[in-house]
Write an enzyme that holds these catalytic residues in place. Structure first.
Site, PDB file in Angstrom:
ATOM      1  CB  SER A 103      -0.970   0.016   1.197  1.00 47.05           C
ATOM      2  OG  SER A 103      -1.783  -1.140   1.192  1.00 47.05           O
ATOM      3  NE  ARG A 104       3.770   2.412  -4.842  1.00 50.00           N
ATOM      4  CZ  ARG A 104       3.753   1.209  -5.409  1.00 50.00           C
ATOM      5  NH1 ARG A 104       3.697   0.122  -4.646  1.00 50.00           N
ATOM      6  NH2 ARG A 104       3.778   1.073  -6.717  1.00 50.00           N
ATOM      7  CG  LEU A 105       0.949   2.597   4.171  1.00 52.90           C
ATOM      8  CD1 LEU A 105      -0.012   1.981   5.184  1.00 52.90           C
ATOM      9  CD2 LEU A 105       0.983   4.120   4.335  1.00 52.90           C
TER      10      LEU A 105
END
Length: 211
Positions: free
Chosen positions: A188-190
């Site tokens: 999630s691009r975290l």
């Protein structure tokens, strides 16, 4: 598929403050060893970004040759574009990107030449053809065609034979890091980002950055 649709979700690993070493050089060594054991193509390849006299940045890929408590060492032509940039602005940014491990390491710091003895020792360890190439090429300078470059190489081979001498325009640089950031891709691009910053007394502060 359009370029905008190209994407990948990262999920191989995580990076927490509890897992990383207190010293960023030790942490880098851990990741570098893992990159080698994973048999990645040229794990020692890194981008070097410099700033020219006109204030414009440029970057290129070079190969790291030594990492220790003193910094990150590599070798090149001092009269190349990057060498002239460094002479005017002795600060650079390095970037390692190990795609298969979903990792990046970003390094920023001051750069200086290594000693002549260190440059001599490394030059002597290079393959003969690489030694001759360093003599023959005026790196970053225009040349009429490939044939002329081959002529320069042949002239160097004729002059030096199997015992080239390191040219004064070629040698090593050492980057003394002031900031080192470790980036681990996450879903999630975290992404996980841990930044080390060198303090005035030479110790390292460590903090997490938002992705």
């Amino acid at each position: 598929m359009s370029i905008a649709e190209l994407r990948k979700d990262y999920s191989r690993a995580s990076l927490s403050e509890a897992d990383v070493a207190s010293d960023p050089i030790e942490q880098f060594s851990r990741w570098f060893d893992e990159a080698i054991k994973s048999e990645l193509p040229e794990p020692n390849a890194m981008s070097v970004a410099t700033v020219g006299n006109d204030g414009r940045p440029s970057s290129r890929i070079v190969l790291i040759k030594q990492v220790d408590a003193n910094g990150f060492t590599w070798f090149t032509n001092y009269e190349s574009r990057k060498g002239l940039d460094i002479k005017k602005h002795p600060y650079v940014a390095l970037l390692f990107h190990w795609v298969e491990l979903e990792r990046q390491v970003r390094i920023e710091g001051q750069i200086e030449r290594v000693s002549a003895a260190e440059s001599d020792a490394y030059f002597a360890s290079r393959p003969l053809r690489s030694q001759l190439g360093a003599i023959a090429s005026q790196q970053s300078q225009p040349i009429a065609d490939r044939n002329l470059l081959e002529t320069h190489y042949a002239a160097a081979e004729q002059e030096y034979g199997s015992h080239p001498v390191r040219p004064q325009h070629w040698g090593g640089y050492r980057v003394k890091p002031e900031r080192i950031e470790f980036w681990q891709g996450r879903p999630s691009r975290l992404h996980d980002r841990i930044l080390y910053t060198r303090t005035a007394n030479g110790t390292w502060d460590r903090q997490r950055l938002q992705p």
